[in-house]
Design a protein around this motif. Structure first.
Motif, mmCIF file in Angstrom:
data_model
loop_
_atom_site.group_PDB
_atom_site.id
_atom_site.type_symbol
_atom_site.label_atom_id
_atom_site.label_comp_id
_atom_site.label_asym_id
_atom_site.label_seq_id
_atom_site.Cartn_x
_atom_site.Cartn_y
_atom_site.Cartn_z
ATOM 1 N N ARG A 1 0.714 -1.342 0.569
ATOM 2 C CA ARG A 1 0.485 0.215 -0.189
ATOM 3 C C ARG A 1 0.678 1.730 0.169
ATOM 4 O O ARG A 1 2.071 1.295 0.236
ATOM 5 N N ALA A 2 -0.272 2.670 -0.102
ATOM 6 C CA ALA A 2 1.468 3.259 -0.123
ATOM 7 C C ALA A 2 0.475 4.399 0.619
ATOM 8 O O ALA A 2 -0.995 5.546 0.320
ATOM 9 N N LEU A 3 0.916 5.362 1.598
ATOM 10 C CA LEU A 3 0.292 5.698 2.593
ATOM 11 C C LEU A 3 -0.210 7.163 2.202
ATOM 12 O O LEU A 3 -0.887 8.294 2.044
ATOM 13 N N CYS A 4 1.250 8.249 1.367
ATOM 14 C CA CYS A 4 1.127 9.149 0.909
ATOM 15 C C CYS A 4 2.839 9.484 0.237
ATOM 16 O O CYS A 4 3.325 8.261 0.355
ATOM 17 N N VAL A 5 2.721 10.281 -0.474
ATOM 18 C CA VAL A 5 3.655 10.806 -1.246
ATOM 19 C C VAL A 5 4.167 11.946 -0.864
ATOM 20 O O VAL A 5 3.156 13.404 -0.656
ATOM 21 N N THR A 6 5.325 12.330 -0.476
ATOM 22 C CA THR A 6 5.692 13.844 -0.048
ATOM 23 C C THR A 6 7.193 14.700 -1.399
ATOM 24 O O THR A 6 7.699 13.685 -2.022
ATOM 25 N N GLY A 7 7.389 15.378 -1.000
ATOM 26 C CA GLY A 7 7.911 16.447 -3.137
ATOM 27 C C GLY A 7 9.187 17.259 -2.205
ATOM 28 O O GLY A 7 8.812 18.010 -1.097
ATOM 29 N N SER A 8 10.181 17.607 -2.454
ATOM 30 C CA SER A 8 10.842 18.753 -2.443
ATOM 31 C C SER A 8 10.977 19.197 -3.656
ATOM 32 O O SER A 8 11.094 18.380 -4.383
ATOM 33 N N ASP A 9 11.122 20.539 -3.573
ATOM 34 C CA ASP A 9 11.782 21.407 -5.624
ATOM 35 C C ASP A 9 13.275 20.508 -4.924
ATOM 36 O O ASP A 9 14.594 21.011 -6.187
ATOM 37 N N MET A 10 13.970 20.163 -4.280
ATOM 38 C CA MET A 10 14.670 19.317 -4.851
ATOM 39 C C MET A 10 15.263 18.986 -6.267
ATOM 40 O O MET A 10 14.324 17.896 -6.746
ATOM 41 N N PRO A 11 16.926 19.251 -6.796
ATOM 42 C CA PRO A 11 16.596 18.659 -8.206
ATOM 43 C C PRO A 11 17.290 17.445 -8.284
ATOM 44 O O PRO A 11 18.020 16.903 -7.229
ATOM 45 N N VAL A 12 16.728 16.579 -8.703
ATOM 46 C CA VAL A 12 17.380 14.622 -9.464
ATOM 47 C C VAL A 12 17.420 14.902 -10.464
ATOM 48 O O VAL A 12 16.802 15.242 -11.011
ATOM 49 N N ARG A 13 18.839 14.070 -11.085
ATOM 50 C CA ARG A 13 18.669 14.009 -13.011
ATOM 51 C C ARG A 13 18.721 12.238 -12.799
ATOM 52 O O ARG A 13 19.073 11.489 -12.219
ATOM 53 N N ARG A 14 17.129 12.584 -13.686
ATOM 54 C CA ARG A 14 17.236 11.311 -14.449
ATOM 55 C C ARG A 14 17.299 11.211 -16.056
ATOM 56 O O ARG A 14 18.338 11.622 -16.060
ATOM 57 N N GLU A 15 16.751 11.181 -16.696
ATOM 58 C CA GLU A 15 16.932 11.689 -18.668
ATOM 59 C C GLU A 15 16.976 12.983 -18.218
ATOM 60 O O GLU A 15 18.213 13.719 -19.199
ATOM 61 N N THR A 16 16.914 13.946 -17.652
ATOM 62 C CA THR A 16 15.818 14.923 -17.156
ATOM 63 C C THR A 16 16.489 15.653 -16.152
ATOM 64 O O THR A 16 16.344 14.590 -15.301
ATOM 65 N N ILE A 17 16.333 17.311 -15.865
ATOM 66 C CA ILE A 17 16.331 17.002 -13.944
ATOM 67 C C ILE A 17 14.806 17.096 -13.189
ATOM 68 O O ILE A 17 13.800 18.122 -13.982
ATOM 69 N N GLU A 18 14.554 16.670 -12.661
ATOM 70 C CA GLU A 18 13.892 16.370 -12.124
ATOM 71 C C GLU A 18 13.235 17.001 -10.411
ATOM 72 O O GLU A 18 14.595 17.257 -10.250
ATOM 73 N N THR A 19 12.092 16.948 -9.877
ATOM 74 C CA THR A 19 12.401 17.183 -8.685
ATOM 75 C C THR A 19 12.426 15.240 -7.933
ATOM 76 O O THR A 19 11.442 14.498 -7.966
ATOM 77 N N ALA A 20 12.205 16.510 -6.689
ATOM 78 C CA ALA A 20 12.890 14.533 -5.301
ATOM 79 C C ALA A 20 10.689 14.729 -5.051
ATOM 80 O O ALA A 20 10.351 15.179 -4.894
ATOM 81 N N ALA A 21 11.075 13.120 -4.853
ATOM 82 C CA ALA A 21 9.367 12.668 -3.733
ATOM 83 C C ALA A 21 10.033 11.671 -3.309
ATOM 84 O O ALA A 21 11.329 10.868 -3.737
ATOM 85 N N ILE A 22 9.430 11.556 -2.130
ATOM 86 C CA ILE A 22 9.404 11.055 -1.113
ATOM 87 C C ILE A 22 7.690 9.413 -0.937
ATOM 88 O O ILE A 22 7.030 10.211 -1.179
ATOM 89 N N CYS A 23 8.195 8.358 -1.366
ATOM 90 C CA CYS A 23 6.571 7.781 -1.697
ATOM 91 C C CYS A 23 7.080 6.979 -0.045
ATOM 92 O O CYS A 23 7.662 6.058 0.174
ATOM 93 N N THR A 24 5.402 7.521 1.131
ATOM 94 C CA THR A 24 5.777 5.999 2.196
ATOM 95 C C THR A 24 4.826 4.676 1.315
ATOM 96 O O THR A 24 3.457 4.629 1.288
ATOM 97 N N ARG A 25 5.587 4.018 2.479
ATOM 98 C CA ARG A 25 4.740 2.471 1.367
ATOM 99 C C ARG A 25 4.814 1.153 2.910
ATOM 100 O O ARG A 25 5.089 1.339 3.506
#
Length: 501
Positions: free
Chosen positions: A164-188
């Motif tokens: 199950r997924a309780l929640c998602v939190t985010g932050s504007d902290m940059p994270v690089r994947r194919e492009t620059i995206e923003t960070a998030a944490i999923c509480t599972r």
């Protein structure tokens, strides 16, 4: 007369009663560590249903203290954070040591449902570097976190075993994947995050004592009914094999494709875990590959039952030192085919509105899949519309016939189907009610997830909440949400998901 038990009131995150059972294993099984904080976290979405499972007030999840806790910026009272080590086969190749590269276990808390051991483990996905991150950054991005959040809850609403997924939190902290995206944490949340690869790790490192400790832990905590078996480890393999076979049948019945069925992504409890490049079948193609990284098609839709069995054999190999004899392991594994077939046929009979079982049903189902493969109708929409078929009125079949290029082919199959329905005196209205209860109208189509993601990337999380509310009732008509059942637009053909998703 005893007074009825009262459900305890919903409470805040700080009231969670952590027990940390996995942390009670020897230190070789994990590394204790703290999550890495993110700047200025905010709540992206929360699941009221998941929150209720552990007695949390959903409104509490929007409070600053809860957002900080489920972003990894603050440790909840009683939590003992750690990341677990495991290994695994990835795309059929032994990959060696893996482990929680971006997941941190907070501990286990009481659950209000019938979860094994009556508890659920909370895990932060994307909470920073761990010793098992290898070349990764330990982070998850908003895009992938929203997808996992929505699909975990959608699968639960479909009645399919899942984390199950309780929640998602985010932050504007940059994270690089194919492009620059923003960070998030999923509480599972799951009763356990032990995987097939958790056992493979100790087997391939020739650590028999640790292998036995882990097997005993899993049996004693999650399969206590097996403790008295003459060969408890054979019984464990048999039960995991059964659960895995049934899970594969459930995936196939709703057109769900996992995308990365590596042994390190297979739950020892038979749950769907680790949502990455998943997808729900749209225009039917048994060879469809939902993972852009799966160049050979190992995890295509039609391969999933076989790969589920292959993974069970990998688990059997890892458990062999405890089981003892190859023949004993083989006996436990042999059940897979029969269990899968029985479960899949039962699910398909329900999808077709059949109340009874006939030997010829397998042929009717096979003929339908041949027809679907040749014509590529939308999988979800077809079964939902099929509920409206009238036994004595073929002239009313237009909405169904129009889904097929080969209308004569559909007509020929419908003749067989109607004959089958007549043999059990099927009532149109009752059958439609029964079929609508098992054939969802709403699934998490990629384009729906993408629309919610794109809005969230602008700071507007309303579509995440709205889509979640629709997916929580997948079998209801929801006329006010009819657009969520629309077929994918043309632009959706260009959507791709990969292992970085």
């Amino acid at each position: 007369m005893n007074a009825p038990e009262r459900t305890p009131p919903l409470a805040g995150a700080d009231s969670l009663a952590f027990e940390n059972s996995f942390a009670g294993l020897p230190s070789e099984f994990f590394t204790r560590l703290q999550p890495t904080p993110v700047p200025a976290p905010y709540l992206v979405g929360a699941s009221p249903g998941a929150a209720a499972l552990i007695g949390l007030d959903p409104a509490d999840l929007a409070r600053t203290e809860a957002v900080e806790a489920f972003s990894g910026n603050r440790i909840l009272p009683g939590s003992q954070p750690l990341s677990a080590v495991y290994s695994g086969h990835q795309f059929g190749v032994w990959a060696g040591q893996l482990g929680d590269g971006r997941a941190i276990l907070l501990g286990d808390v009481p659950a209000r449902d019938a979860a094994p051991a009556g508890r659920l483990e909370l895990q932060l996905k994307g909470a920073g570097l761990t010793p098992y991150s290898r070349m990764g950054d330990g982070r998850a991005v908003l895009r992938s976190s929203i997808r996992e959040f929505l699909c975990s809850e959608a699968m639960a609403a479909l009645g399919i075993p899942t984390s199950r997924a309780l929640c998602v939190t985010g932050s504007d902290m940059p994270v690089r994947r194919e492009t620059i995206e923003t960070a998030a944490i999923c509480t599972r949340m799951a009763p356990s995050w032990v995987r097939f690869g958790s056992f493979e790790h100790w087997f391939y490192n020739d650590r028999g004592q640790e292998l036995k400790i882990l097997a005993d832990y899993v049996i004693d905590r999650f399969y206590p009914e097996l403790a008295g078996e003459s060969n408890r480890y054979q019984a464990l393999l048999r039960e995991v094999t059964r659960r895995t076979a049934e899970l594969m049948a459930q995936w196939q019945s709703v057109g769900f494709m996992h995308g990365v069925m590596n042994t390190d992504n297979m739950s020892i409890l038979g749950l769907t875990i680790d949502y990455g490049p998943f997808g729900f079948m749209e225009a039917f193609d048994a060879r469809h590959i939902c993972n852009h990284s799966d160049h050979a098609g190992r995890y295509a839709y039609h391969m999933q039952p076989k790969i589920g069995q292959w993974n069970c054999f990998a688990l059997g190999q890892a458990l062999l030192p405890l089981i003892g004899e190859v023949d004993d392991a083989q006996v436990a594994l042999d059940a897979y085919g029969a269990v899968y077939s029985a479960k899949f046929e039962a699910l398909m009979r329900a999808k077709l509105g059949l109340r009874t079982r006939e030997e010829a049903d397998a042929g009717l189902i096979d003929a339908l899949y041949t027809l679907l493969q040749a014509n590529h109708p939308d999988f979800t929409a077809f079964f939902r519309r099929l509920g409206g078929l009238k036994v004595e009125d073929p002239a009313a079949d237009a909405p169904l016939r129009d889904m097929f290029i080969d209308r004569a082919g559909f007509d020929a199959w419908a003749v067989q189907y109607r004959e089958r329905l007549r043999r059990e005196n099927s009532d149109d209205a009752a059958r439609r009610t029964a079929m609508d209860a098992v054939n969802p109208k709403y699934v998490l189509r990629n384009y729906l997830a993408q629309q919610a993601i794109e809005k969230a990337q602008t700071g507007d999380f309303s579509e995440v909440a709205q889509l979640l509310s629709v997916l929580e009732r997948p079998f209801d008509e929801q006329p006010e949400n009819e657009r969520y059942a629309d077929l994918p637009p043309d632009w959706a053909n260009d959507l791709e998901v990969s292992c970085s998703s």
